[in-house]
Design a protein around this motif. Structure first.
Motif, mmCIF file in Angstrom:
data_model
loop_
_atom_site.group_PDB
_atom_site.id
_atom_site.type_symbol
_atom_site.label_atom_id
_atom_site.label_comp_id
_atom_site.label_asym_id
_atom_site.label_seq_id
_atom_site.Cartn_x
_atom_site.Cartn_y
_atom_site.Cartn_z
ATOM 1 N N THR A 1 0.819 -1.211 0.000
ATOM 2 C CA THR A 1 0.000 0.000 0.000
ATOM 3 C C THR A 1 0.850 1.257 0.000
ATOM 4 O OG1 THR A 1 -1.804 -1.111 1.117
ATOM 5 C CG2 THR A 1 -1.738 1.263 1.313
ATOM 6 N N THR A 2 1.898 1.250 0.786
ATOM 7 C CA THR A 2 2.797 2.403 0.822
ATOM 8 C C THR A 2 3.419 2.638 -0.550
ATOM 9 O OG1 THR A 2 3.278 1.957 3.151
ATOM 10 C CG2 THR A 2 4.830 3.366 1.973
ATOM 11 N N THR A 3 3.830 1.575 -1.178
ATOM 12 C CA THR A 3 4.389 1.664 -2.533
ATOM 13 C C THR A 3 3.338 2.185 -3.512
ATOM 14 O OG1 THR A 3 5.862 -0.188 -2.052
ATOM 15 C CG2 THR A 3 5.493 0.333 -4.374
ATOM 16 N N ALA A 4 2.144 1.624 -3.441
ATOM 17 C CA ALA A 4 1.068 2.008 -4.362
ATOM 18 C C ALA A 4 0.680 3.472 -4.205
ATOM 19 C CB ALA A 4 -0.152 1.116 -4.148
ATOM 20 N N TYR A 5 0.577 3.943 -2.979
ATOM 21 C CA TYR A 5 0.180 5.335 -2.764
ATOM 22 C C TYR A 5 1.175 6.292 -3.401
ATOM 23 C CZ TYR A 5 -0.850 9.817 -0.659
ATOM 24 O OH TYR A 5 -1.131 11.144 -0.485
ATOM 25 N N ALA A 6 2.439 6.079 -3.116
ATOM 26 C CA ALA A 6 3.462 6.984 -3.632
ATOM 27 C C ALA A 6 3.468 7.009 -5.161
ATOM 28 C CB ALA A 6 4.832 6.579 -3.099
ATOM 29 N N LEU A 7 3.401 5.837 -5.786
ATOM 30 C CA LEU A 7 3.469 5.770 -7.247
ATOM 31 C C LEU A 7 2.162 6.198 -7.918
ATOM 32 C CD1 LEU A 7 5.520 2.475 -7.652
ATOM 33 C CD2 LEU A 7 6.332 4.831 -7.843
ATOM 34 N N ASN A 8 1.022 5.837 -7.342
ATOM 35 C CA ASN A 8 -0.254 6.245 -7.931
ATOM 36 C C ASN A 8 -0.451 7.753 -7.856
ATOM 37 O OD1 ASN A 8 -1.602 3.964 -9.008
ATOM 38 N ND2 ASN A 8 -1.985 3.233 -6.941
ATOM 39 N N ARG A 9 -0.108 8.341 -6.727
ATOM 40 C CA ARG A 9 -0.304 9.785 -6.558
ATOM 41 C C ARG A 9 0.544 10.570 -7.553
ATOM 42 N NH1 ARG A 9 2.347 13.709 -3.520
ATOM 43 N NH2 ARG A 9 3.688 12.113 -2.624
ATOM 44 N N ARG A 10 1.787 10.181 -7.715
ATOM 45 C CA ARG A 10 2.696 10.956 -8.559
ATOM 46 C C ARG A 10 2.626 10.592 -10.032
ATOM 47 N NH1 ARG A 10 4.903 15.397 -6.866
ATOM 48 N NH2 ARG A 10 6.857 15.043 -5.874
ATOM 49 N N TRP A 11 2.365 9.325 -10.349
ATOM 50 C CA TRP A 11 2.467 8.899 -11.737
ATOM 51 C C TRP A 11 1.127 8.520 -12.347
ATOM 52 C CZ3 TRP A 11 3.011 3.802 -14.272
ATOM 53 C CH2 TRP A 11 3.433 3.936 -15.602
ATOM 54 N N ALA A 12 0.392 7.618 -11.738
ATOM 55 C CA ALA A 12 -0.853 7.133 -12.357
ATOM 56 C C ALA A 12 -1.923 8.212 -12.423
ATOM 57 C CB ALA A 12 -1.370 5.905 -11.611
ATOM 58 N N PHE A 13 -2.131 8.931 -11.324
ATOM 59 C CA PHE A 13 -3.190 9.944 -11.293
ATOM 60 C C PHE A 13 -2.653 11.358 -11.365
ATOM 61 C CE2 PHE A 13 -4.981 6.134 -9.408
ATOM 62 C CZ PHE A 13 -6.167 6.020 -10.103
ATOM 63 N N GLN A 14 -1.353 11.519 -11.238
ATOM 64 C CA GLN A 14 -0.644 12.793 -11.365
ATOM 65 C C GLN A 14 -1.313 13.926 -10.597
ATOM 66 O OE1 GLN A 14 -0.002 13.491 -15.549
ATOM 67 N NE2 GLN A 14 1.540 11.901 -15.664
ATOM 68 N N VAL A 15 -1.392 13.754 -9.297
ATOM 69 C CA VAL A 15 -1.935 14.805 -8.434
ATOM 70 C C VAL A 15 -0.912 15.124 -7.357
ATOM 71 C CG1 VAL A 15 -4.351 14.205 -8.818
ATOM 72 C CG2 VAL A 15 -3.115 13.143 -6.943
ATOM 73 N N THR A 16 -1.023 16.323 -6.837
ATOM 74 C CA THR A 16 -0.163 16.689 -5.727
ATOM 75 C C THR A 16 -0.846 16.271 -4.441
ATOM 76 O OG1 THR A 16 -1.146 18.895 -5.706
ATOM 77 C CG2 THR A 16 0.905 18.609 -6.959
ATOM 78 N N GLY A 17 -0.065 16.184 -3.395
ATOM 79 C CA GLY A 17 -0.562 15.701 -2.112
ATOM 80 C C GLY A 17 -1.544 16.644 -1.457
ATOM 81 N N GLY A 18 -1.571 16.620 -0.199
ATOM 82 C CA GLY A 18 -2.499 17.399 0.592
ATOM 83 C C GLY A 18 -3.079 16.527 1.675
ATOM 84 N N ALA A 19 -3.407 17.156 2.783
ATOM 85 C CA ALA A 19 -3.912 16.412 3.935
ATOM 86 C C ALA A 19 -5.217 15.691 3.615
ATOM 87 C CB ALA A 19 -4.096 17.346 5.120
ATOM 88 N N ARG A 20 -6.105 16.334 2.849
ATOM 89 C CA ARG A 20 -7.388 15.712 2.530
ATOM 90 C C ARG A 20 -7.176 14.450 1.710
ATOM 91 N NH1 ARG A 20 -10.666 14.689 -1.247
ATOM 92 N NH2 ARG A 20 -9.569 15.826 -2.847
ATOM 93 N N ARG A 21 -6.314 14.532 0.696
ATOM 94 C CA ARG A 21 -6.045 13.348 -0.133
ATOM 95 C C ARG A 21 -5.407 12.233 0.687
ATOM 96 N NH1 ARG A 21 -5.584 16.842 -4.673
ATOM 97 N NH2 ARG A 21 -6.949 16.089 -6.311
ATOM 98 N N ALA A 22 -4.447 12.594 1.513
ATOM 99 C CA ALA A 22 -3.787 11.582 2.344
ATOM 100 C C ALA A 22 -4.792 10.956 3.306
ATOM 101 C CB ALA A 22 -2.620 12.197 3.106
ATOM 102 N N GLY A 23 -5.673 11.763 3.870
ATOM 103 C CA GLY A 23 -6.700 11.234 4.768
ATOM 104 C C GLY A 23 -7.676 10.327 4.043
ATOM 105 N N SER A 24 -8.096 10.737 2.844
ATOM 106 C CA SER A 24 -8.999 9.909 2.034
ATOM 107 C C SER A 24 -8.323 8.599 1.658
ATOM 108 C CB SER A 24 -9.408 10.646 0.759
ATOM 109 O OG SER A 24 -10.161 11.785 1.065
ATOM 110 N N PHE A 25 -7.053 8.678 1.292
ATOM 111 C CA PHE A 25 -6.307 7.477 0.934
ATOM 112 C C PHE A 25 -6.209 6.539 2.134
ATOM 113 C CE2 PHE A 25 -2.550 4.898 0.318
ATOM 114 C CZ PHE A 25 -2.666 4.501 -1.001
#
Length: 137
Positions: free
Chosen positions: A58-82
């Motif tokens: 999951t840790t691997t998936a979050y980092a790669l999906n956020r930056r590459w697959a869905f190309q979004v920047t972070g944020g507390a709301r996204r991290a909380g939703s994830f």
């Protein structure tokens, strides 16, 4: 006023996201399965090994999906939703893994097949929820 499209990153469409998600998922699954078998090799119970492998994947998936697959920047709301989504997925895959271990016949492939079934269901659930909830624009 003319907008400079070159300055705005182009986010991949559904098919592009799905292809990238599958690639990230494949890599994350390798991490997950490797940690699972390592845990089993070290004598951990299947449930503990599966829990640890899920966290690593999951840790691997979050980092790669956020930056590459869905190309979004972070944020507390996204991290909380994830975290909420993957917390739900955690219990889903543990339950499916345990159920599969109960119903699958004894064989040399039983543990791997139970992992694969739980991983497949969790992956499908995650793609839909990541696209519609966590990484939506």
């Amino acid at each position: 006023m003319v907008q400079d499209d070159a300055a705005a990153p182009v986010r991949p469409g559904l098919v592009g996201q799905l292809v990238r998600f599958v690639i990230v998922g494949g890599f994350s699954a390798i991490v997950d399965l490797s940690v699972y078998f390592l845990g089993l090799h070290l004598g951990l119970s299947t449930h503990v090994a599966r829990a640890l492998s899920f966290i690593a994947g999951t840790t691997t998936a979050y980092a790669l999906n956020r930056r590459w697959a869905f190309q979004v920047t972070g944020g507390a709301r996204r991290a909380g939703s994830f975290a909420l989504l993957y917390g739900t997925t955690f219990f889903l895959i543990l339950g499916v893994n345990a159920l599969a271990l109960l119903v699958l016949p004894e064989s040399s492939w039983r543990i791997t097949l139970a992992w694969a079934i739980s991983q497949g269901l969790g992956t499908a659930w995650n793609f839909v929820m990541l696209r519609l909830v966590v990484f939506r624009h």
